[in-house]
Design a protein around this motif. Structure first.
Motif, short mmCIF file in Angstrom:
data_model
loop_
_atom_site.label_atom_id
_atom_site.label_comp_id
_atom_site.label_asym_id
_atom_site.label_seq_id
_atom_site.Cartn_x
_atom_site.Cartn_y
_atom_site.Cartn_z
N PRO A 48 -9.49 -26.75 -12.17
CA PRO A 48 -9.76 -27.50 -13.44
C PRO A 48 -8.39 -28.36 -14.08
O PRO A 48 -9.45 -29.70 -14.28
CB PRO A 48 -9.83 -27.13 -14.03
CG PRO A 48 -8.63 -25.33 -13.58
CD PRO A 48 -9.10 -25.18 -12.98
N VAL A 49 -7.27 -28.33 -13.27
CA VAL A 49 -6.71 -29.61 -13.58
C VAL A 49 -6.90 -30.98 -12.77
O VAL A 49 -7.30 -31.89 -12.92
CB VAL A 49 -4.93 -29.34 -13.77
CG1 VAL A 49 -3.76 -30.31 -13.38
CG2 VAL A 49 -4.52 -28.03 -14.88
N ALA A 50 -6.63 -30.36 -11.66
CA ALA A 50 -7.86 -31.54 -10.39
C ALA A 50 -8.31 -32.51 -10.67
O ALA A 50 -9.55 -33.33 -10.32
CB ALA A 50 -7.37 -30.94 -8.93
N PHE A 51 -9.55 -31.41 -10.82
CA PHE A 51 -10.84 -31.90 -11.40
C PHE A 51 -10.81 -32.81 -12.83
O PHE A 51 -11.58 -34.14 -12.76
CB PHE A 51 -11.77 -30.99 -11.94
CG PHE A 51 -13.44 -30.80 -12.05
CD1 PHE A 51 -14.29 -31.15 -11.52
CD2 PHE A 51 -13.51 -31.73 -13.46
CE1 PHE A 51 -15.48 -31.60 -11.56
CE2 PHE A 51 -14.79 -32.06 -13.91
CZ PHE A 51 -15.80 -32.23 -12.43
N VAL A 52 -10.32 -32.34 -13.58
CA VAL A 52 -10.12 -33.25 -14.89
C VAL A 52 -9.46 -34.23 -14.91
O VAL A 52 -9.82 -36.12 -14.39
CB VAL A 52 -9.32 -33.04 -15.75
CG1 VAL A 52 -9.65 -33.25 -17.06
CG2 VAL A 52 -10.71 -31.68 -16.37
N LEU A 53 -8.30 -34.76 -14.07
CA LEU A 53 -7.46 -35.84 -13.60
C LEU A 53 -7.78 -36.47 -12.34
O LEU A 53 -7.81 -37.88 -12.89
CB LEU A 53 -5.86 -35.47 -13.17
CG LEU A 53 -5.23 -35.08 -14.06
CD1 LEU A 53 -4.05 -34.29 -13.17
CD2 LEU A 53 -5.37 -35.43 -15.53
N VAL B 93 -9.78 -40.89 -13.18
CA VAL B 93 -9.83 -41.25 -12.49
C VAL B 93 -10.90 -42.16 -11.82
O VAL B 93 -11.13 -43.75 -11.63
CB VAL B 93 -9.00 -41.23 -10.71
CG1 VAL B 93 -9.17 -42.54 -10.10
CG2 VAL B 93 -7.66 -40.47 -11.62
N GLY B 94 -12.02 -41.23 -11.57
CA GLY B 94 -13.77 -42.33 -10.94
C GLY B 94 -13.91 -42.65 -12.00
O GLY B 94 -14.51 -44.29 -12.05
N PHE C 176 -24.50 -42.74 -15.67
CA PHE C 176 -23.95 -43.03 -14.44
C PHE C 176 -22.45 -42.77 -13.90
O PHE C 176 -22.27 -42.63 -12.85
CB PHE C 176 -24.16 -44.58 -13.64
CG PHE C 176 -26.01 -45.03 -12.86
CD1 PHE C 176 -26.24 -43.65 -13.17
CD2 PHE C 176 -25.79 -46.25 -12.55
CE1 PHE C 176 -28.04 -43.94 -12.33
CE2 PHE C 176 -26.93 -46.15 -11.91
CZ PHE C 176 -27.76 -44.74 -11.95
N VAL C 177 -21.84 -43.28 -15.07
CA VAL C 177 -20.22 -42.79 -15.78
C VAL C 177 -20.24 -41.46 -15.31
O VAL C 177 -19.31 -40.90 -14.84
CB VAL C 177 -20.10 -43.13 -16.64
CG1 VAL C 177 -18.26 -43.01 -17.05
CG2 VAL C 177 -19.37 -44.70 -16.62
N GLY C 178 -21.15 -40.86 -15.68
CA GLY C 178 -20.41 -39.05 -15.84
C GLY C 178 -20.88 -38.71 -14.61
O GLY C 178 -20.29 -37.30 -14.02
N VAL C 179 -21.67 -39.52 -13.71
CA VAL C 179 -21.91 -38.60 -12.47
C VAL C 179 -21.21 -39.33 -11.29
O VAL C 179 -20.36 -38.59 -10.53
CB VAL C 179 -23.37 -39.75 -11.96
CG1 VAL C 179 -23.79 -39.55 -10.53
CG2 VAL C 179 -25.03 -38.90 -12.49
N PHE C 180 -20.85 -40.31 -12.08
CA PHE C 180 -19.51 -41.04 -11.29
C PHE C 180 -18.02 -39.93 -11.33
O PHE C 180 -17.07 -39.38 -10.34
CB PHE C 180 -18.84 -42.24 -11.00
CG PHE C 180 -18.32 -42.93 -10.27
CD1 PHE C 180 -19.29 -43.82 -9.02
CD2 PHE C 180 -16.72 -42.91 -10.26
CE1 PHE C 180 -18.04 -44.65 -8.49
CE2 PHE C 180 -16.02 -43.22 -8.87
CZ PHE C 180 -16.69 -44.56 -8.53
N ALA C 181 -18.08 -39.69 -12.25
CA ALA C 181 -17.39 -39.08 -12.46
C ALA C 181 -17.07 -37.25 -12.20
O ALA C 181 -16.43 -36.55 -10.96
CB ALA C 181 -16.93 -38.66 -14.28
N PHE C 182 -17.85 -36.78 -11.93
CA PHE C 182 -18.33 -35.90 -11.17
C PHE C 182 -18.26 -35.49 -10.00
O PHE C 182 -17.68 -34.01 -9.56
CB PHE C 182 -19.86 -35.07 -11.57
CG PHE C 182 -20.29 -34.03 -11.43
CD1 PHE C 182 -19.45 -32.67 -12.07
CD2 PHE C 182 -21.01 -33.68 -10.46
CE1 PHE C 182 -20.08 -31.41 -11.35
CE2 PHE C 182 -21.43 -31.91 -9.84
CZ PHE C 182 -20.93 -31.04 -10.56
N GLY C 183 -18.77 -36.32 -9.19
CA GLY C 183 -18.53 -36.59 -7.81
C GLY C 183 -17.08 -36.88 -7.47
O GLY C 183 -16.44 -36.04 -6.45
N ALA C 184 -16.12 -37.45 -8.32
CA ALA C 184 -14.84 -37.80 -8.45
C ALA C 184 -14.18 -36.26 -8.24
O ALA C 184 -13.02 -35.46 -7.74
CB ALA C 184 -14.24 -38.87 -8.67
N GLY C 185 -14.54 -36.06 -9.18
CA GLY C 185 -13.65 -34.48 -9.62
C GLY C 185 -14.19 -33.72 -8.64
O GLY C 185 -13.24 -32.41 -8.18
#
Length: 337
Positions: free
Chosen positions: A105-110, A114-115, A241-250
């Motif tokens: 979860p820490v890696a996903f959130v951080l 960035v995403g 789209f911000v949410g999708v990009f954040a999820f993909g980066a996570g």
């Protein structure tokens, strides 16, 4: 499943034949002629299981990439850097706290944060400009690689899983040579790789259900096809789209933790997994979660079987699959025509 069989009868037959062949190769007694051609059954099955679990890792990286690149049409060539950043974060969280699961979860959130910054300050300002996105994200990946090299050094880091996942799992198999008694043997395989592969399957199914069976998934697909029309309905497409990009980066960050547990975290892994993601998306089809899973499995198996049976041409085998797909089905195995 019925819908897939009706729409892709040829692929359904191929999948059934391959599944039947794999089941036979695992549980059947091999005739001596097959052992002479392929080699020991234990070596074959190790390559098979390694390829499947490596495919699970590639899927975690490529699924985030196919969301960003395939669905949103954002050319993010810094995706490999997000993977490497997640691996470093996961290593230091797991080593400093002693909790392996906390690293995810820490890696996903951080990495998702960035995403979000990348989507707001870079991609939103360059929508539809593929060449600018390519050049800018290449520059970002170079800068991030240098910063991580400066911050974390050039050492190899390995994320240690908890003790309950550290041991091998024994699988009862039969020998590769056909005898009257059919001697029994055991194949030992790391439990952590099996657990992580199962987790990647769960994540893949959840992503498919969200994109194809929920309202937000319909909004994402509609926004990709006709952004202006969706905006006219009052939907906050930029927020989606911000949410999708954040999820993909996570997801790339989570994959970094998985990769650090499977293998190691080190400089250069960002380029390797970026190339793997590109090949997986090209083979599977842009924007298709099912295609990403199939492409990741094919590339993972090709790498492992290539390293065992064709060590000199292992890399060539991977790119040969991509060339064949581009030649006969340019949109990818599961891409839309």
């Amino acid at each position: 499943m019925r819908n897939f069989a009706s729409r892709h009868p040829g692929w359904s037959i191929v999948i059934l034949l391959v599944a039947a062949a794999l089941i036979w190769s695992i549980f059947a007694i091999w005739p001596k002629g097959l052992v002479d051609v392929i080699g020991r059954k234990k070596v074959f099955l190790n390559a098979l299981f390694n390829g499947i679990t490596l495919g699970g890792l590639y899927f975690l990286v490529a699924s985030g990439f196919t969301l960003i690149f395939g669905l949103m049409r954002n050319v993010n060539l810094a995706h490999g850097s997000l993977y490497l950043l997640g691996g470093y974060i996961g290593y230091f969280v797991a080593s400093s706290t002693g909790y392996w699961l906390l690293a995810f979860p820490v890696a996903f959130v951080l990495v998702a944060a960035v995403g979000i910054l990348m989507q707001i300050f870079i991609f939103r300002r360059m929508e539809g400009q593929d060449l600018r996105q390519t050049l800018v994200t290449i520059g970002i990946s170079i800068v991030m690689a240098d910063l991580m090299l400066w911050g974390f050094g050039g050492d190899f880091y390995n994320i240690t899983p908890p003790s309950w996942l550290s041991g091998p799992m024994e699988t009862l198999l039969v020998t590769g040579v056909k005898r009257s008694s059919g001697d029994l043997i055991y194949l030992k395989y790391p439990v952590v790789r099996v657990v992580i592969f199962l987790a990647s399957v769960v994540i893949g199914i959840a992503m498919w259900l969200i994109l194809n069976r929920t309202q937000i998934g319909m909004m994402i697909r509609a926004g990709v096809d006709d952004r202006d029309m969706l905006s006219a309905t009052g939907a906050r497409i930029q927020l989606v789209f911000v949410g999708v990009f954040a999820f993909g980066a996570g997801l790339a960050g989570i994959a970094g933790v998985v990769g650090g547990t499977f293998q190691s975290v080190a400089p250069g892994e960002d380029i390797r997994f970026l190339l793997a993601s590109l090949v997986v998306v090209i083979v599977g089809g842009m924007g298709s979660i099912t295609g990403a899973a199939l492409g990741a499995l094919l590339i993972g198996l090709a790498e492992q079987f290539g390293s065992v049976y064709f060590p000199t041409y292992a890399v060539v085998l991977t790119f040969l699959i991509m060339v064949l797909v581009l030649a006969f089905r340019p949109q990818g195995l599961m891409g839309r025509s």
